[in-house]
Scaffold this motif. Structure first.
Motif, PDB file in Angstrom:
ATOM      1  N   MET A   1       0.650  -0.890  -0.304  1.00 35.21           N
ATOM      2  CA  MET A   1       0.688  -0.777  -0.328  1.00 35.21           C
ATOM      3  C   MET A   1       0.861   0.801  -0.461  1.00 35.21           C
ATOM      4  O   MET A   1       2.064   0.804   0.354  1.00 35.21           O
ATOM      5  N   ASP A   2       0.447   2.188  -0.583  1.00 40.26           N
ATOM      6  CA  ASP A   2       0.920   3.075  -0.356  1.00 40.26           C
ATOM      7  C   ASP A   2       0.909   4.300   0.434  1.00 40.26           C
ATOM      8  O   ASP A   2      -1.192   4.593   0.410  1.00 40.26           O
ATOM      9  N   PRO A   3       0.769   4.625   1.375  1.00 40.35           N
ATOM     10  CA  PRO A   3       0.348   5.648   2.633  1.00 40.35           C
ATOM     11  C   PRO A   3      -0.449   7.072   2.023  1.00 40.35           C
ATOM     12  O   PRO A   3      -1.884   7.065   3.012  1.00 40.35           O
ATOM     13  N   GLU A   4      -0.583   7.452   1.643  1.00 46.32           N
ATOM     14  CA  GLU A   4      -1.156   8.535   1.012  1.00 46.32           C
ATOM     15  C   GLU A   4      -1.590   8.068  -0.426  1.00 46.32           C
ATOM     16  O   GLU A   4      -3.022   8.996  -0.542  1.00 46.32           O
TER      17      GLU A   4
ATOM     18  N   THR B   1      -1.611  -4.429  15.145  1.00 49.13           N
ATOM     19  CA  THR B   1      -0.762  -5.280  14.415  1.00 49.13           C
ATOM     20  C   THR B   1       0.342  -5.051  13.258  1.00 49.13           C
ATOM     21  O   THR B   1       1.575  -4.593  13.398  1.00 49.13           O
ATOM     22  N   VAL B   2      -0.555  -4.425  12.640  1.00 56.82           N
ATOM     23  CA  VAL B   2      -0.144  -4.779  11.030  1.00 56.82           C
ATOM     24  C   VAL B   2       0.420  -2.883  10.469  1.00 56.82           C
ATOM     25  O   VAL B   2       0.301  -3.035   9.384  1.00 56.82           O
ATOM     26  N   GLY B   3       0.253  -2.541  11.323  1.00 60.03           N
ATOM     27  CA  GLY B   3       0.495  -0.574  10.634  1.00 60.03           C
ATOM     28  C   GLY B   3      -1.035  -0.441  10.746  1.00 60.03           C
ATOM     29  O   GLY B   3      -0.807   0.752   9.362  1.00 60.03           O
ATOM     30  N   LEU B   4      -1.815  -1.038  10.147  1.00 66.27           N
ATOM     31  CA  LEU B   4      -3.679  -0.054   9.806  1.00 66.27           C
ATOM     32  C   LEU B   4      -4.403   0.783  10.807  1.00 66.27           C
ATOM     33  O   LEU B   4      -4.447  -0.388  12.145  1.00 66.27           O
ATOM     34  N   GLU B   5      -5.229   1.704  10.641  1.00 63.05           N
ATOM     35  CA  GLU B   5      -5.349   2.402  10.957  1.00 63.05           C
ATOM     36  C   GLU B   5      -7.609   1.949  11.013  1.00 63.05           C
ATOM     37  O   GLU B   5      -7.414   2.251   9.278  1.00 63.05           O
ATOM     38  N   LEU B   6      -8.151   2.188  12.114  1.00 58.74           N
ATOM     39  CA  LEU B   6      -9.305   1.873  11.374  1.00 58.74           C
ATOM     40  C   LEU B   6     -10.189   3.745  11.289  1.00 58.74           C
ATOM     41  O   LEU B   6     -10.061   4.059  12.258  1.00 58.74           O
ATOM     42  N   VAL B   7     -10.436   3.827   9.686  1.00 60.42           N
ATOM     43  CA  VAL B   7     -10.526   4.906   9.309  1.00 60.42           C
ATOM     44  C   VAL B   7     -12.365   4.831   9.759  1.00 60.42           C
ATOM     45  O   VAL B   7     -12.398   5.676  10.387  1.00 60.42           O
TER      46      VAL B   7
ATOM     47  N   LEU C   1     -15.393  -1.840   6.917  1.00 57.50           N
ATOM     48  CA  LEU C   1     -14.508  -1.973   7.804  1.00 57.50           C
ATOM     49  C   LEU C   1     -13.287  -0.540   6.552  1.00 57.50           C
ATOM     50  O   LEU C   1     -13.030  -1.345   6.100  1.00 57.50           O
ATOM     51  N   GLU C   2     -13.015   0.714   6.718  1.00 57.59           N
ATOM     52  CA  GLU C   2     -12.502   1.125   5.700  1.00 57.59           C
ATOM     53  C   GLU C   2     -11.053   1.393   7.244  1.00 57.59           C
ATOM     54  O   GLU C   2     -11.228   1.975   7.583  1.00 57.59           O
ATOM     55  N   THR C   3     -10.478   1.022   5.969  1.00 55.23           N
ATOM     56  CA  THR C   3      -8.535   0.796   6.889  1.00 55.23           C
ATOM     57  C   THR C   3      -7.613   1.823   5.913  1.00 55.23           C
ATOM     58  O   THR C   3      -7.519   1.744   4.638  1.00 55.23           O
ATOM     59  N   ARG C   4      -6.553   2.573   6.680  1.00 56.42           N
ATOM     60  CA  ARG C   4      -5.548   2.840   5.618  1.00 56.42           C
ATOM     61  C   ARG C   4      -3.798   2.850   7.337  1.00 56.42           C
ATOM     62  O   ARG C   4      -4.190   2.584   7.853  1.00 56.42           O
ATOM     63  N   VAL C   5      -2.826   3.477   5.976  1.00 57.32           N
ATOM     64  CA  VAL C   5      -1.714   2.586   6.434  1.00 57.32           C
ATOM     65  C   VAL C   5      -1.729   3.857   7.885  1.00 57.32           C
ATOM     66  O   VAL C   5      -2.158   5.102   7.405  1.00 57.32           O
ATOM     67  N   ARG C   6      -1.221   3.444   9.341  1.00 55.36           N
ATOM     68  CA  ARG C   6      -1.801   4.791  10.140  1.00 55.36           C
ATOM     69  C   ARG C   6       0.240   5.293   9.728  1.00 55.36           C
ATOM     70  O   ARG C   6       0.826   4.661   9.331  1.00 55.36           O
ATOM     71  N   HIS C   7      -0.443   6.777  10.022  1.00 50.87           N
ATOM     72  CA  HIS C   7       0.751   7.757   9.606  1.00 50.87           C
ATOM     73  C   HIS C   7       1.351   8.024  11.458  1.00 50.87           C
ATOM     74  O   HIS C   7       0.588   7.547  12.300  1.00 50.87           O
ATOM     75  N   ASN C   8       2.734   7.427  11.156  1.00 58.53           N
ATOM     76  CA  ASN C   8       2.445   7.782  13.488  1.00 58.53           C
ATOM     77  C   ASN C   8       3.364   9.202  13.384  1.00 58.53           C
ATOM     78  O   ASN C   8       3.886  10.008  13.181  1.00 58.53           O
TER      79      ASN C   8
END
Length: 181
Positions: free
Chosen positions: A105-108, A155-161, A174-181
């Motif tokens: 996945m591209d985080p953006e 656990t895998v670095g996804l955030e639940l939107v 469930l809509e998810t995206r890569v979590r931004h730290n």
């Protein structure tokens, strides 16, 4: 759009049918045994052999950063989709499946949509509890609660939107995206 573990392609076919105005590539991924059983896919849907425990070949690079190659279709997924996949697997196996998608996945740019059961943390109805027990007995999987989904995704670095729930059942999106730290 990449339908990971999409079986015979019914979800992707219905999506294309309901939204013929959408452009772009639509990719159905599953094991060769499953894909070989499909007589014909609608125009615009490409079947790609894929085992979701292996690295995801379709990378979510944003359109501006794409590096075009002879196999341009291998790049650029905005959306990854899993339907009724993760409830078949334990948390350990689900973590492996999700990690392969997150790596691509591209985080953006990319989103992962999961269509699966989401149980309440307490007070699940009898049918939902029965389904949870059946999944555990038959596949070592489980029907997850909201808290269990959040923990797995974290656990895998996804955030639940967002979670969209159906009033007719326990199946949710469930809509998810890569979590931004």
């Amino acid at each position: 759009m990449v339908d990971v573990g999409g079986g015979p392609g019914q979800e992707l076919s219905r999506f294309k049918e309901r939204h013929p105005e959408l452009s772009g590539r639509f990719v159905l991924q599953d094991l060769p045994l499953t894909l070989n059983r499909i007589e014909k896919l609608p125009p615009g849907i490409e079947a790609v052999e894929y085992d979701f425990f292996m690295p995801q070949p379709i990378k979510g690079e944003s359109a501006m950063n794409r590096k075009y190659t002879d196999c341009d279709w291998i790049l650029g997924s905005r959306l990854y989709f899993l339907r009724d996949v993760l409830h078949n697997w334990s948390d350990a196996k689900s973590t492996q499946i999700l990690s392969r998608i997150v790596e691509a996945m591209d985080p953006e740019y990319s989103t992962l949509i999961i269509d699966d059961y989401v149980l309440p943390d307490t007070g699940a109805d009898l049918r939902a509890a029965e389904m949870d027990i059946l999944m555990w007995l038959h596949t070592a999987g489980l029907e997850r609660t909201v808290s269990q989904w959040k923990n797995l995704l974290d656990t895998v670095g996804l955030e639940l939107v967002k979670i969209w729930s159906s009033p007719r059942g326990k199946e949710s999106v469930l809509e998810t995206r890569v979590r931004h730290n």
